[in-house]
Design an enzyme around this catalytic site. Sequence first.
Site, PDB file in Angstrom:
ATOM      1  N   GLU A 140       1.317  -1.052   0.066  1.00 52.97           N
ATOM      2  CA  GLU A 140      -0.399   0.059   0.659  1.00 52.97           C
ATOM      3  C   GLU A 140       1.301   1.069   0.179  1.00 52.97           C
ATOM      4  O   GLU A 140       1.509   1.156   0.824  1.00 52.97           O
ATOM      5  CB  GLU A 140      -0.737  -0.077   1.456  1.00 52.97           C
ATOM      6  N   GLU A 171      -4.862   9.856   9.674  1.00 53.74           N
ATOM      7  CA  GLU A 171      -3.950   9.219  10.005  1.00 53.74           C
ATOM      8  C   GLU A 171      -3.527  10.027  11.617  1.00 53.74           C
ATOM      9  O   GLU A 171      -3.953  11.419  12.186  1.00 53.74           O
ATOM     10  CB  GLU A 171      -2.720  10.295   9.175  1.00 53.74           C
TER      11      GLU A 171
END
EC number: 4.2.1.20
Lengths: 265, 401
Positions: free
Chosen positions: A53, A64
């Site tokens: 990824e 995040e």
Amino acid sequence: MECLLTRLDEKILSLKKRSKKALVAYLVAGDPDLDSTIELMHGFVDSGVDIIELGVPFTDPIAEGPVIQAAHDRALKNNTSLGKIFSLVKKFREKNHDTPVILMGYMNTFLANAKALKESYFLGTDAVLIVDIPGESNLEDFGINKENLASISLIAPTTSKDRIAKICDSSSGFIYYVTLRGVTGSSHLDINEAEKNIDYISSQTSLPIFAGFGIKTTDDAVNLSKISDGIVIGSSLVQMIHEQSESREYKKIYDYLIEMSEAIS
Amino acid sequence: MDNLTNLPNADGFFGDYGGKFVPETLMYALKELDETYSKLKNDPKFIEEIDQDLVHFVGRPSPLYFAKRLTDHYSGPQIWLKREDLNHTGAHKINNTVGQILLAKAMGKKRIIAETGAGQHGVATATVAARLGLECHIYMGAADVERQSLNVYRIKLLGAKVHAVDSGTATLKDALNEAMRDWVTNIEDTYYIIGSVTGPHPYPMIVRDFNAIVGRELKVQSMELFSQYPDAILACVGGGSNAMGIFYPFLEESNVQLIGVEAAGSGLMSGKHAAPLNDGEPGILHGAKSYLMQDKNGQVVDTHSISAGLDYPGVGPEHSNLKDSGRADYIAVDDNEVLESFHMVTKLEGIMPALETAHAFAALEQVAKNFSSSQHIVINVSGRGDKDINTVATMDGMSLD
């Protein structure tokens, strides 16, 4: 209708045949620089990683935690654009033909590069995972023509049952189960809840289900791999890459991945 | 033209703009909020409770005041001021927070979070949280903590915790990022009071509806005071909540010109500004599609404005739709024009506007000449300027230390 298997389909079939749990590894493209990213991608594969990824940096990555946010910032300081990431994948394909590469990022970056994204399959990109779009949506409705790219969706502990079915219907490749309520790299892993939810999701789809967010130790990895088809490791890798960014000496990271890979097999 | 008042649609879109572009974990919370709001908004008991708070706690209705000396100065249209600066806590922001805190209460949430730029929304949120005895966390860009220190202290006095956000540009957009991350992490017990008509559906609709009291009052007051609706309404636009609140009840009144004023910062040509409707492209930030300050790679660019409350690269999606549909016009004024206007209004009217609000006043230089002395212009005085005296002093080359 579809007759040719994509690289991602083939990888998933091959894992299934071998009854092997997938090890998916995340890193941010361009952190510490694009050359290192390629080196790391090959190193990941040699260390047992099945699927990569590739994080596409964005100025405002709301899903995040602090570790990956900082990596996005560093990559942006290096002017890492989606265009450069497409070229990076093309270069990766010079030596690697069977490890699927998934671009994981935020809608605005993909929208701004919608035209190039359409071509990116032919450069060796296999799938997109857009963090900030409802999983049941049709990307085409928002101006993203993904052509042959698979579209990976996230399902969270808070996703309602009626939406799980819809999300599974509009996804391809695999389902990414978010193991916790929180941003990437948090630590509220609840294995029992994850097991219950993954069981339910697998009753709704034939796609494999990989689990991620919050996996740090081999114990986490082993426990989650028992209840899913594979695991995703992100923040801990990104942290290690940053710690080694002065020396560019990545053996420690590869050892960590080998350990993870062996632990879940 | 479609009926603009009936927007957003069920998916949260105002034409092409809006939507719910959020991490999956938040989808459930947005649906929960949407359902709660849909149920309560027509509930007479809920409406009564808000109305009581608006009258007795906020101090509504706010006056519509004739600005005689400002009118004389421009010798053009009659200039009226909708005095949101007289609300409790000093700005329009409280209209939204008194409503949203009741939604939080109805949903049984025990913990309140909010982002703030100029600090007005932080104060308004800390105020209503204090009143209900709820734990409250305010996210604020580190740069804004610096330039709005007075409001930071007010928030602390009200018992809320201020989290200075260092990431990115350390301003409003980063505070929003951090508030969203908090929400993702504490989704079960936390209510996020967004402070503008921005963010994912249903927020732009909810924040607009709670601020629309301003426009509704103006309809009544303008008929009483000058026997017609205004010929034009001027309001500053950052995220755009004060503008949306005063515009919304007039969307179907096509004789009323709606003018939003963005922050041109160091000038539109300089690129250092916060005027996405004047000089941005559609994009997706903080859960909604709208005009956005971004580069060709889809990265959000740094903004600049003298006013912390307008220093934001995006804008509420409904404004984007009003721009594209032509129903509202959006102009921009730069920092120097704003500062000049701040001083002029303070001296001429004895009203010290917030620097955000001073943008709407500064637009009179461009707008007033288009109207005759028989016409009526209303400026939404979104907030008072006490919080800005340090910034103004610095700009004027003075120190208050």
